[in-house]
Design an enzyme around this catalytic site. Structure first.
Site, mmCIF file in Angstrom:
data_model
loop_
_atom_site.group_PDB
_atom_site.id
_atom_site.type_symbol
_atom_site.label_atom_id
_atom_site.label_comp_id
_atom_site.label_asym_id
_atom_site.label_seq_id
_atom_site.Cartn_x
_atom_site.Cartn_y
_atom_site.Cartn_z
ATOM 1 N N PHE A 1 73.689 -10.357 -25.249
ATOM 2 C CA PHE A 1 73.063 -9.100 -25.658
ATOM 3 C C PHE A 1 74.071 -7.971 -25.802
ATOM 4 O O PHE A 1 74.092 -7.249 -26.773
ATOM 5 C CB PHE A 1 71.990 -8.684 -24.640
ATOM 6 C CG PHE A 1 70.629 -9.231 -24.963
ATOM 7 C CD1 PHE A 1 70.310 -9.662 -26.235
ATOM 8 C CD2 PHE A 1 69.647 -9.303 -23.991
ATOM 9 C CE1 PHE A 1 69.055 -10.152 -26.547
ATOM 10 C CE2 PHE A 1 68.380 -9.791 -24.275
ATOM 11 C CZ PHE A 1 68.095 -10.217 -25.553
ATOM 12 N N ARG A 2 74.917 -7.838 -24.738
ATOM 13 C CA ARG A 2 75.743 -6.629 -24.676
ATOM 14 C C ARG A 2 77.223 -6.886 -24.928
ATOM 15 O O ARG A 2 78.017 -5.950 -24.878
ATOM 16 C CB ARG A 2 75.563 -5.953 -23.314
ATOM 17 C CG ARG A 2 74.175 -5.395 -23.174
ATOM 18 C CD ARG A 2 73.896 -4.887 -21.780
ATOM 19 N NE ARG A 2 72.478 -4.527 -21.693
ATOM 20 C CZ ARG A 2 71.489 -5.407 -21.621
ATOM 21 N NH1 ARG A 2 71.746 -6.695 -21.585
ATOM 22 N NH2 ARG A 2 70.244 -5.011 -21.583
ATOM 23 N N GLN B 1 68.762 -15.486 -16.053
ATOM 24 C CA GLN B 1 68.109 -14.511 -16.932
ATOM 25 C C GLN B 1 67.951 -15.123 -18.319
ATOM 26 O O GLN B 1 67.370 -14.513 -19.212
ATOM 27 C CB GLN B 1 68.965 -13.251 -17.052
ATOM 28 C CG GLN B 1 69.266 -12.575 -15.732
ATOM 29 C CD GLN B 1 70.407 -11.577 -15.881
ATOM 30 O OE1 GLN B 1 70.186 -10.402 -16.145
ATOM 31 N NE2 GLN B 1 71.621 -12.032 -15.719
ATOM 32 N N ASP C 1 67.096 -19.997 -22.656
ATOM 33 C CA ASP C 1 67.471 -21.065 -23.589
ATOM 34 C C ASP C 1 67.261 -22.471 -23.048
ATOM 35 O O ASP C 1 67.418 -23.448 -23.785
ATOM 36 C CB ASP C 1 68.935 -20.875 -24.033
ATOM 37 C CG ASP C 1 69.910 -20.760 -22.866
ATOM 38 O OD1 ASP C 1 69.683 -21.408 -21.827
ATOM 39 O OD2 ASP C 1 70.915 -20.027 -23.002
ATOM 40 N N HIS D 1 63.296 -14.617 -16.834
ATOM 41 C CA HIS D 1 62.874 -14.010 -18.108
ATOM 42 C C HIS D 1 62.164 -14.995 -19.034
ATOM 43 O O HIS D 1 62.060 -14.762 -20.226
ATOM 44 C CB HIS D 1 64.088 -13.379 -18.806
ATOM 45 C CG HIS D 1 64.640 -12.189 -18.071
ATOM 46 N ND1 HIS D 1 65.880 -11.658 -18.315
ATOM 47 C CD2 HIS D 1 64.095 -11.414 -17.103
ATOM 48 C CE1 HIS D 1 66.082 -10.625 -17.512
ATOM 49 N NE2 HIS D 1 65.022 -10.460 -16.764
ATOM 50 N N CYS E 1 43.796 -16.964 -24.731
ATOM 51 C CA CYS E 1 43.223 -18.155 -24.075
ATOM 52 C C CYS E 1 44.261 -18.978 -23.328
ATOM 53 O O CYS E 1 43.904 -19.968 -22.689
ATOM 54 C CB CYS E 1 42.484 -19.025 -25.091
ATOM 55 S SG CYS E 1 43.567 -19.939 -26.228
ATOM 56 N N CYS F 1 41.489 -19.613 -30.728
ATOM 57 C CA CYS F 1 40.661 -18.418 -30.503
ATOM 58 C C CYS F 1 41.086 -17.222 -31.372
ATOM 59 O O CYS F 1 40.479 -16.157 -31.276
ATOM 60 C CB CYS F 1 40.700 -18.031 -29.026
ATOM 61 S SG CYS F 1 42.245 -17.252 -28.529
ATOM 62 N N ASN G 1 83.136 -13.574 -15.209
ATOM 63 C CA ASN G 1 82.668 -12.917 -16.436
ATOM 64 C C ASN G 1 83.842 -12.507 -17.308
ATOM 65 O O ASN G 1 84.911 -12.172 -16.810
ATOM 66 C CB ASN G 1 81.846 -11.662 -16.083
ATOM 67 C CG ASN G 1 80.971 -11.212 -17.222
ATOM 68 O OD1 ASN G 1 80.076 -11.950 -17.640
ATOM 69 N ND2 ASN G 1 81.212 -10.031 -17.768
#
Ligand code: NAD
Length: 250
Positions: free
Chosen positions: A34-35, A100, A103, A120, A131, A156, A219
């Protein structure tokens, strides 16, 4: 002494490790984070995809399905970082993996379902918000590709949503409870491939730290919790994690 040998020395005798993973462990499988510099948020505005907007605006759902069709890499394969965690689990040194990620790559690599706590959700399934009937996401994406821009529930008529937590949506309670339980039980927390900036998920490594666990971050790039870590390994998870696991297990 290198950071890796410092980490190996610190892990000696530790057998109750908890992995806390983020999008960075899957970039080497071809899924953008994401970042990071090529992250999704450099191209998309997150405020467009809140839960409220998804439920209330067909236009948001149409955009979401279009994005899912173009970008969901449901056929991605696990990489050496995922496999290293499986090795740790099989050796009995990993008590669980709180992720988090949505996948499913930890399970594809071989971690059993009960070892993976998905805070997540998981993008491989889609559920009717009315439903609760569920489908494999590729089946729903096939409907989008066949021309249904906002596919509804075939039972539904309710709204279909991929089983991932959107901004403004609560994390599932049983998973949150299990994550904190593991944070209390672990003697090491390995935070891997995460900016550690998305809360409440990023409280999990902090809870482990508060409980006396050794805090190791792996990281590429800075995280919001670097100043709290006992050891930071800077670089690619797909290289560093196998090296660390190899040297720990001997
Ligand atoms: P993030 O994008 O905030 O942070 C990822 C971090 O990993 C960045 O610091 C990046 O520089 C680093 N990184 C990238 N490649 C790496 C590599 N090969 N090795 C080591 N580090 C690497 O991601 P986050 O902290 O997980 O943010 C949380 C949100 O991202 C969650 O809500 C999650 O659901 C979502 N997300 C999940 C996926 C997925 O399922 N694969 C993909 C994108 C986003």
């Amino acid at each position: 002494m290198t950071d890796l040998s410092r980490a190996t020395a610190a892990l000696q005798g530790k057998q109750r490790m908890l992995a806390f993973t983020g999008a960075g462990i899957s970039t080497e499988s071809g899924i953008p984070d994401f970042r990071g510099p090529d992250g999704v948020w450099t191209k998309v505005d997150p405020s467009e995809f809140t839960y409220d907007k998804f439920v209330n605006q067909a236009s948001t759902r149409i955009k979401s399905w279009e994005r899912a069709r173009e970008h969901r890499r449901l056929d991605a394969k696990p990489n050496p970082g995922h496999h290293a965690l499986v090795k740790l689990w099989k050796a009995g040194h990993l008590i669980g993996c709180v992720t988090q990620n949505v996948d499913g790559l930890h399970q594809k690599a071989g971690l059993p379902d009960e070892a993976v706590i998905e805070l997540h959700g998981n993008a491989h399934s889609t559920t009717c918000l009315n439903c609760r009937r569920s489908w494999p996401t590729p089946d729903v994406i096939a409907r989008v590709e066949a021309g249904e821009a906002d596919p509804g529930c075939t039972e539904c008529g309710g709204i279909l949503k991929i089983d991932v937590i959107s901004f403004g949506q609560m994390m599932p309670e049983p998973e949150v409870e299990k994550a904190y339980q593991l944070a209390r039980e672990c003697d090491v927390v390995l935070a891997i491939g995460s900016t550690l900036s998305v809360f409440p998920a990023a409280f999990v490594p902090l809870a482990a730290l508060e409980n006396g666990a050794l805090f190791v971050i792996i990281n590429e790039g800075e995280t919001d919790q670097d100043h709290l870590a006992h050891i930071k390994l800077e670089g690619k998870a797909g290289q560093l994690l196998p090296q660390l696991v190899e040297s720990h297990l001997g």
